[in-house]
Design an enzyme around this catalytic site. Sequence first.
Site, short mmCIF file in Angstrom:
data_model
loop_
_atom_site.label_atom_id
_atom_site.label_comp_id
_atom_site.label_asym_id
_atom_site.label_seq_id
_atom_site.Cartn_x
_atom_site.Cartn_y
_atom_site.Cartn_z
N HIS A 43 0.84 -1.20 0.00
CA HIS A 43 0.00 0.00 0.00
C HIS A 43 0.87 1.25 0.00
O HIS A 43 1.55 1.53 0.98
CB HIS A 43 -0.88 -0.05 1.26
N HIS B 275 -1.50 10.81 -2.40
CA HIS B 275 -2.78 10.42 -1.81
C HIS B 275 -3.68 11.63 -1.52
O HIS B 275 -4.83 11.68 -1.94
CB HIS B 275 -2.53 9.64 -0.51
#
Length: 275
Positions: A18, A60
């Site tokens: 991730h 992100h």
Amino acid sequence: MPGRVIPVSKRMPLIVAHRGSSQDLPEHTLNAYRRAIDEGADVLECDVRLTADSHLVCVHDRRINRTSNGTGLVSTLELATLEGLDFGSWKQANDGQVEMPVADRERDKLLTLHRLIEMVIGCGREVGLVIETKHPTRYAGQVERELAKVLNEFGLNRAYQPGLPYVRLMSFSQLAIARMRQLCPKVPLVYLMEDSVPLRFRDGSLPKGAKIAGLDKEIIRRWPKTVQKQHDRGHQVYVFPVDDQADIDRCLDLGVDAIISNRPAFVRHHVFGKE
Ligand code: G3P
Ligand code: CA
């Protein structure tokens, strides 16, 4: 580390890094992804956003404040400006580490999707990519259109080809999933869910075109039957973020198809033991 073929019959989960090996290294940097590959991750996860001059970059948050030494919205900044910033030192400061040498700082630069794909293609073994488009954003569907263009450039907007990275696209946005289905009909789609499963998908269904449910670990903690419902419909289940033993064990007990973790080495060790 050599690649690993997972027999489907054993239902061993894929290990997805991730944002790279992001517990140890600054997320979304080349360093974090190279480390994840060294640690044996099967697949790399990244988030993508469009810059003001239409480049897809791996970031992100809407703003760069948390993960760089700059400030502002990714969508209002040009690539050249973003490339001049340091996307690594925040992590060393957070973790209380000493400053790294200049040569290492180079590798903590902003990462473009292009560069990530180039690195994966050249890494020496087959590694997959799951690419998440972030919404809402002022560019709406342009994000998926640019993503389809980049995949086309690398010959990745197609069904899986041995030797090339196996790509999946994902989003929390049903609209984005619909656009991906139109633009990339051969690429597997992951519909992401957090907090809870929307009412209309509690029977194990998914938005049209999606064959993979991406579930926040809280969902499988509270509603573990969600996994079987998705499997009964022939869907796969990916779970995120899974960083401790209890959650890994839960994923294994429930037979999930992929574990998405900030700690790929830890997950690999826990799932497969020392190899
Ligand atoms: O892999 C899915 C997961 O990344 C979704 O949540 O906020 O970490 O992008 P987020
Ligand atoms: Ca993500």
